[in-house]
Design a protein around this motif. Structure first.
Motif, PDB file in Angstrom:
ATOM      1  N   PRO A 163       0.615  -1.219  -0.146  1.00  0.00           N
ATOM      2  CA  PRO A 163       0.079   0.122  -0.065  1.00  0.00           C
ATOM      3  C   PRO A 163       0.803   1.267   0.147  1.00  0.00           C
ATOM      4  N   ILE A 164       0.151   2.296  -0.192  1.00  0.00           N
ATOM      5  CA  ILE A 164       0.745   3.705  -0.258  1.00  0.00           C
ATOM      6  C   ILE A 164       1.492   3.919   1.185  1.00  0.00           C
ATOM      7  N   ASP A 165       2.620   4.633   1.405  1.00  0.00           N
ATOM      8  CA  ASP A 165       3.146   5.114   2.723  1.00  0.00           C
ATOM      9  C   ASP A 165       2.965   6.178   2.475  1.00  0.00           C
ATOM     10  N   ARG A 166       2.505   7.120   3.639  1.00  0.00           N
ATOM     11  CA  ARG A 166       2.568   8.496   3.509  1.00  0.00           C
ATOM     12  C   ARG A 166       3.885   9.440   3.266  1.00  0.00           C
ATOM     13  N   SER A 167       4.945   8.662   3.805  1.00  0.00           N
ATOM     14  CA  SER A 167       6.387   9.382   3.567  1.00  0.00           C
ATOM     15  C   SER A 167       6.691   9.145   2.351  1.00  0.00           C
ATOM     16  N   GLU A 168       6.198   8.179   1.418  1.00  0.00           N
ATOM     17  CA  GLU A 168       6.556   8.044   0.176  1.00  0.00           C
ATOM     18  C   GLU A 168       5.782   9.037  -0.766  1.00  0.00           C
ATOM     19  N   PHE A 169       4.514   9.217  -0.335  1.00  0.00           N
ATOM     20  CA  PHE A 169       3.823  10.347  -0.974  1.00  0.00           C
ATOM     21  C   PHE A 169       4.379  11.606  -0.804  1.00  0.00           C
ATOM     22  N   VAL A 219       5.916  14.104  -3.930  1.00  0.00           N
ATOM     23  CA  VAL A 219       5.663  15.523  -3.995  1.00  0.00           C
ATOM     24  C   VAL A 219       6.708  16.338  -4.214  1.00  0.00           C
ATOM     25  N   GLN A 220       7.685  16.356  -3.112  1.00  0.00           N
ATOM     26  CA  GLN A 220       9.061  17.065  -2.975  1.00  0.00           C
ATOM     27  C   GLN A 220       9.700  16.904  -4.338  1.00  0.00           C
ATOM     28  N   LEU A 263       4.481   6.429  -5.878  1.00  0.00           N
ATOM     29  CA  LEU A 263       5.568   5.330  -6.617  1.00  0.00           C
ATOM     30  C   LEU A 263       6.777   6.385  -7.032  1.00  0.00           C
ATOM     31  N   ILE A 264       6.569   7.682  -7.324  1.00  0.00           N
ATOM     32  CA  ILE A 264       7.881   8.612  -7.365  1.00  0.00           C
ATOM     33  C   ILE A 264       8.724   8.536  -5.975  1.00  0.00           C
ATOM     34  N   GLY A 265       7.876   8.710  -5.052  1.00  0.00           N
ATOM     35  CA  GLY A 265       8.660   8.705  -3.810  1.00  0.00           C
ATOM     36  C   GLY A 265       9.363   7.337  -3.475  1.00  0.00           C
ATOM     37  N   ARG A 266       8.656   6.348  -3.831  1.00  0.00           N
ATOM     38  CA  ARG A 266       9.378   5.009  -3.623  1.00  0.00           C
ATOM     39  C   ARG A 266      10.508   4.684  -4.345  1.00  0.00           C
ATOM     40  N   ARG A 267      10.475   5.074  -5.616  1.00  0.00           N
ATOM     41  CA  ARG A 267      11.458   5.106  -6.428  1.00  0.00           C
ATOM     42  C   ARG A 267      12.678   6.086  -6.304  1.00  0.00           C
ATOM     43  N   HIS A 268      12.513   7.290  -5.998  1.00  0.00           N
ATOM     44  CA  HIS A 268      13.522   8.129  -5.581  1.00  0.00           C
ATOM     45  C   HIS A 268      14.024   8.314  -4.082  1.00  0.00           C
TER      46      HIS A 268
END
Length: 213
Positions: free
Chosen positions: A3-9, A13-14, A204-209
């Motif tokens: 599932p989505i993790d808020r920190s990844e989200f 965004v950043q 997903l962007i946060g997860r990758r980066h």
């Protein structure tokens, strides 16, 4: 499915706001314009002359020329219209959580003919379809999320991650993204804004980066 993790989200965004020149409103204004321009299956020349430059600016055509893709559009125009009415019209007021890939597959399959690539890259069909039904078709960008799955796999990844995310977290993330879009006195979130697909894409962007943070 993780599932989505808020920190990844938040990392996503950043990354969006600091590493790209993409709009700070996450294309909120663009979605309103695109909805007004939606041809609803009438893929005529007048529509194409407006739609094609957007595909170009989103780097969807490379390495094809505008002329080559236009020729293929004309050749497939009737099939595009038929696939739109078959696969998209019945679900156009829904979002990705309410449809299956099998329901909507006929449309991106015809779209992919307009830029046939050996790798079956999802970039072109995802952007073309996203501009028309952003709440259903997630946009795929190599720079942002990496890898090059088929569009079917990417669609199901986005759908699966969103569905695996707890309802209360989804509600919080929708509120958070709404605040980010409307912050600083910008216009309110457009009713057709793709909240589910955008939030999942940002995660997903946060997860990758995350490693590059």
């Amino acid at each position: 499915m993780k599932p989505i993790d808020r920190s990844e989200f938040l990392l996503g965004v950043q990354w969006w706001r600091t590493r790209t020149s993409w709009p700070n409103d996450f294309h909120n204004t663009d979605y309103e314009v695109l909805a007004a321009q939606n041809p609803d299956g009438a893929f005529v020349d007048d529509w194409w002359t407006v739609f094609l430059p957007r595909l170009t600016s989103w780097l969807a055509l490379r390495p094809f020329s505008r002329a080559a893709v236009t020729t293929l559009l004309v050749a497939n125009r009737d099939d595009l219209a038929e696939a739109w009415h078959q696969a998209c019209v019945p679900v156009k007021d829904k979002d990705i959580a309410e449809v299956t890939w099998e329901q909507v597959q006929p449309f991106p399959e015809v779209v992919a003919r307009l830029k046939p690539t050996a790798s079956r890259s999802p970039v072109f069909p995802s952007k073309f379809c996203h501009f028309l039904l952003p709440r259903i078709f997630p946009v795929f960008d190599n720079l942002a999320v990496g890898g090059s799955p088929t569009y079917a796999r990417y669609f199901n990844l986005i759908k699966g991650i969103w569905e695996a995310t707890p309802t209360d977290l989804k509600t919080d993330l929708i509120a958070e993204l709404t605040q980010l879009i409307e912050g600083g006195g910008r216009r309110s979130v457009y009713t057709g804004f793709p909240l589910a697909t955008k939030i999942t894409e940002l995660a997903l962007i946060g997860r990758r980066h995350a490693d590059h943070h």
